[in-house]
Design an enzyme around this catalytic site. Sequence first.
Site, PDB file in Angstrom:
ATOM      1  N   LYS A 139     -11.453   3.364 -15.446  1.00  0.00           N
ATOM      2  CA  LYS A 139     -11.950   1.991 -15.267  1.00  0.00           C
ATOM      3  C   LYS A 139     -12.264   1.357 -16.622  1.00  0.00           C
ATOM      4  O   LYS A 139     -12.108   0.146 -16.799  1.00  0.00           O
ATOM      5  CB  LYS A 139     -13.161   1.970 -14.331  1.00  0.00           C
ATOM      6  CG  LYS A 139     -12.798   2.326 -12.883  1.00  0.00           C
ATOM      7  CD  LYS A 139     -11.737   1.391 -12.304  1.00  0.00           C
ATOM      8  CE  LYS A 139     -11.429   1.647 -10.850  1.00  0.00           C
ATOM      9  NZ  LYS A 139     -10.367   0.761 -10.340  1.00  0.00           N
ATOM     10  N   ASP A 189       0.858  -1.190   0.000  1.00  0.00           N
ATOM     11  CA  ASP A 189       0.000   0.000   0.000  1.00  0.00           C
ATOM     12  C   ASP A 189       0.892   1.238   0.000  1.00  0.00           C
ATOM     13  O   ASP A 189       2.104   1.147   0.218  1.00  0.00           O
ATOM     14  CB  ASP A 189      -0.942   0.004   1.207  1.00  0.00           C
ATOM     15  CG  ASP A 189      -2.250   0.747   0.896  1.00  0.00           C
ATOM     16  OD1 ASP A 189      -3.283   0.116   0.656  1.00  0.00           O
ATOM     17  OD2 ASP A 189      -2.204   2.003   0.859  1.00  0.00           O
ATOM     18  N   TYR A 219     -13.105   8.821 -13.307  1.00  0.00           N
ATOM     19  CA  TYR A 219     -13.203   7.440 -12.807  1.00  0.00           C
ATOM     20  C   TYR A 219     -13.714   6.514 -13.912  1.00  0.00           C
ATOM     21  O   TYR A 219     -13.192   5.417 -14.114  1.00  0.00           O
ATOM     22  CB  TYR A 219     -14.115   7.400 -11.582  1.00  0.00           C
ATOM     23  CG  TYR A 219     -14.087   6.086 -10.826  1.00  0.00           C
ATOM     24  CD1 TYR A 219     -12.964   5.708 -10.080  1.00  0.00           C
ATOM     25  CD2 TYR A 219     -15.176   5.219 -10.839  1.00  0.00           C
ATOM     26  CE1 TYR A 219     -12.934   4.499  -9.377  1.00  0.00           C
ATOM     27  CE2 TYR A 219     -15.163   4.019 -10.136  1.00  0.00           C
ATOM     28  CZ  TYR A 219     -14.039   3.669  -9.406  1.00  0.00           C
ATOM     29  OH  TYR A 219     -14.014   2.472  -8.704  1.00  0.00           O
TER      30      TYR A 219
HETATM   31  P1  NAP Z   1     -10.235   1.586  -0.378  1.00  0.00           P
HETATM   32  O1  NAP Z   1     -10.849   0.929   0.802  1.00  0.00           O
HETATM   33  O2  NAP Z   1     -10.089   3.056  -0.411  1.00  0.00           O
HETATM   34  O3  NAP Z   1      -8.812   0.890  -0.643  1.00  0.00           O
HETATM   35  C1  NAP Z   1      -7.950   1.352  -1.635  1.00  0.00           C
HETATM   36  C2  NAP Z   1      -6.535   1.287  -1.098  1.00  0.00           C
HETATM   37  O4  NAP Z   1      -5.648   1.776  -2.131  1.00  0.00           O
HETATM   38  C3  NAP Z   1      -6.328   2.216   0.119  1.00  0.00           C
HETATM   39  O5  NAP Z   1      -5.594   1.551   1.129  1.00  0.00           O
HETATM   40  C4  NAP Z   1      -5.548   3.363  -0.484  1.00  0.00           C
HETATM   41  O6  NAP Z   1      -4.708   4.023   0.441  1.00  0.00           O
HETATM   42  C5  NAP Z   1      -4.718   2.642  -1.525  1.00  0.00           C
HETATM   43  N1  NAP Z   1      -4.089   3.566  -2.467  1.00  0.00           N
HETATM   44  C6  NAP Z   1      -4.520   4.782  -2.904  1.00  0.00           C
HETATM   45  N2  NAP Z   1      -3.603   5.346  -3.720  1.00  0.00           N
HETATM   46  C7  NAP Z   1      -2.579   4.455  -3.808  1.00  0.00           C
HETATM   47  C8  NAP Z   1      -1.327   4.467  -4.479  1.00  0.00           C
HETATM   48  N3  NAP Z   1      -0.938   5.508  -5.233  1.00  0.00           N
HETATM   49  N4  NAP Z   1      -0.509   3.383  -4.357  1.00  0.00           N
HETATM   50  C9  NAP Z   1      -0.872   2.336  -3.577  1.00  0.00           C
HETATM   51  N5  NAP Z   1      -2.033   2.284  -2.903  1.00  0.00           N
HETATM   52  C10 NAP Z   1      -2.869   3.328  -3.012  1.00  0.00           C
HETATM   53  O7  NAP Z   1     -11.045   1.205  -1.705  1.00  0.00           O
HETATM   54  P2  NAP Z   1     -11.790  -0.134  -2.178  1.00  0.00           P
HETATM   55  O8  NAP Z   1     -13.227   0.188  -2.243  1.00  0.00           O
HETATM   56  O9  NAP Z   1     -11.309  -1.310  -1.432  1.00  0.00           O
HETATM   57  O10 NAP Z   1     -11.277  -0.160  -3.696  1.00  0.00           O
HETATM   58  C11 NAP Z   1     -10.331  -1.075  -4.189  1.00  0.00           C
HETATM   59  C12 NAP Z   1     -10.446  -1.103  -5.707  1.00  0.00           C
HETATM   60  O11 NAP Z   1     -11.763  -1.514  -6.072  1.00  0.00           O
HETATM   61  C13 NAP Z   1     -10.235   0.262  -6.358  1.00  0.00           C
HETATM   62  O12 NAP Z   1      -9.522   0.090  -7.571  1.00  0.00           O
HETATM   63  C14 NAP Z   1     -11.654   0.727  -6.650  1.00  0.00           C
HETATM   64  O13 NAP Z   1     -11.713   1.633  -7.729  1.00  0.00           O
HETATM   65  C15 NAP Z   1     -12.304  -0.593  -6.988  1.00  0.00           C
HETATM   66  N6  NAP Z   1     -13.756  -0.588  -6.866  1.00  0.00           N
HETATM   67  C16 NAP Z   1     -14.354  -0.344  -5.657  1.00  0.00           C
HETATM   68  C17 NAP Z   1     -15.743  -0.356  -5.589  1.00  0.00           C
HETATM   69  C18 NAP Z   1     -16.475  -0.103  -4.311  1.00  0.00           C
HETATM   70  O14 NAP Z   1     -17.719   0.041  -4.358  1.00  0.00           O
HETATM   71  N7  NAP Z   1     -15.824  -0.041  -3.159  1.00  0.00           N
HETATM   72  C19 NAP Z   1     -16.505  -0.599  -6.736  1.00  0.00           C
HETATM   73  C20 NAP Z   1     -15.856  -0.834  -7.930  1.00  0.00           C
HETATM   74  C21 NAP Z   1     -14.483  -0.833  -7.988  1.00  0.00           C
HETATM   75  P3  NAP Z   1      -5.258   5.363   1.172  1.00  0.00           P
HETATM   76  O15 NAP Z   1      -6.481   4.950   1.910  1.00  0.00           O
HETATM   77  O16 NAP Z   1      -4.099   5.759   2.031  1.00  0.00           O
HETATM   78  O17 NAP Z   1      -5.556   6.325   0.050  1.00  0.00           O
END
Ligand code: NAP
Length: 239
Positions: free
Chosen positions: A150, A36, A146
């Site tokens: 994606k 991370d 976004y």
């Molecule tokens: P999350 O809980 O915010 O987790 C994302 C992680 O990525 C966080 O720990 C964040 O760190 C880290 N991150 C951000 N910038 C980064 C960088 N430059 N290098 C390395 N790590 C970095 O989000 P999530 O919902 O689990 O999402 C994970 C993936 O699923 C993402 O690609 C998101 O677009 C995708 N997604 C999520 C959803 C949803 O509904 N949750 C739906 C569709 C797709 P910080 O917190 O310190 O920024």
Amino acid sequence: MRLKNKVVLVTGAASGIGYAVTELFAKEGATVFASDIADPVTAYCEGVEALKLDVTSEEDWSSAVAAIIDKQGRLDVLINNAGIIAYEGLDELEMKEWLQMIAVDQTGVFLGMREAVRVMRRQGAGSIVNISSIWGSAAVAGAHAYHAVKGAVRNMSKNAAMTYATQGIRVNSVHPGFIDTPLTQAQAADLNDQVIDSTPMKRAGKPIEIAYGCLYLASDESSYVTGAELVIDGGYLAQ
Ligand code: NAP
């Protein structure tokens, strides 16, 4: 033990979907490098080693993968999960936000796939899973950048799948619908209610429900699957 002897790198593993993937994969027998942007988390289960990796940094990618090869001698699976979101529509989107989104969600995936493929070609085997979104193939109003990234991740995955199909490297994308994570918990409640209400199952998904899809694509059970889009969205895209 569906991932016994597999060496896995997960990005964005400190939170949400990446954390669930890390825990599940370790329980399924993998050696997981959980990376991370922030300082490495230590609260993982056994079989997990934390790494600091900012996915926008070429240097971070090459030193993280070099460290994994140094310790384990191989890299079997890459889960390109790290991501951020921004909500601005096209006319209100500033250049800074646009470039930031491209850097993390798109360039991060490019750099990760490039680094992994260089190792996996030598091995003659590997599985890459890129986390896209339902917004990679359908749209709602707003969040222009976004949707852009994606959609790009969806097609970058297919291109890499075609390029390395005969070299033992499989590349697939996963398309989550609305998942309950810190990312969505930080969103406006009315926006969340709207998406859940438009989801046929009328509920948010859980990170583990995405992790199980990643598990299938990472394991040898999906040995004939490449260039595929695995949609896990409570029925959203079927409408
Ligand atoms: P999350 O809980 O915010 O987790 C994302 C992680 O990525 C966080 O720990 C964040 O760190 C880290 N991150 C951000 N910038 C980064 C960088 N430059 N290098 C390395 N790590 C970095 O989000 P999530 O919902 O689990 O999402 C994970 C993936 O699923 C993402 O690609 C998101 O677009 C995708 N997604 C999520 C959803 C949803 O509904 N949750 C739906 C569709 C797709 P910080 O917190 O310190 O920024």
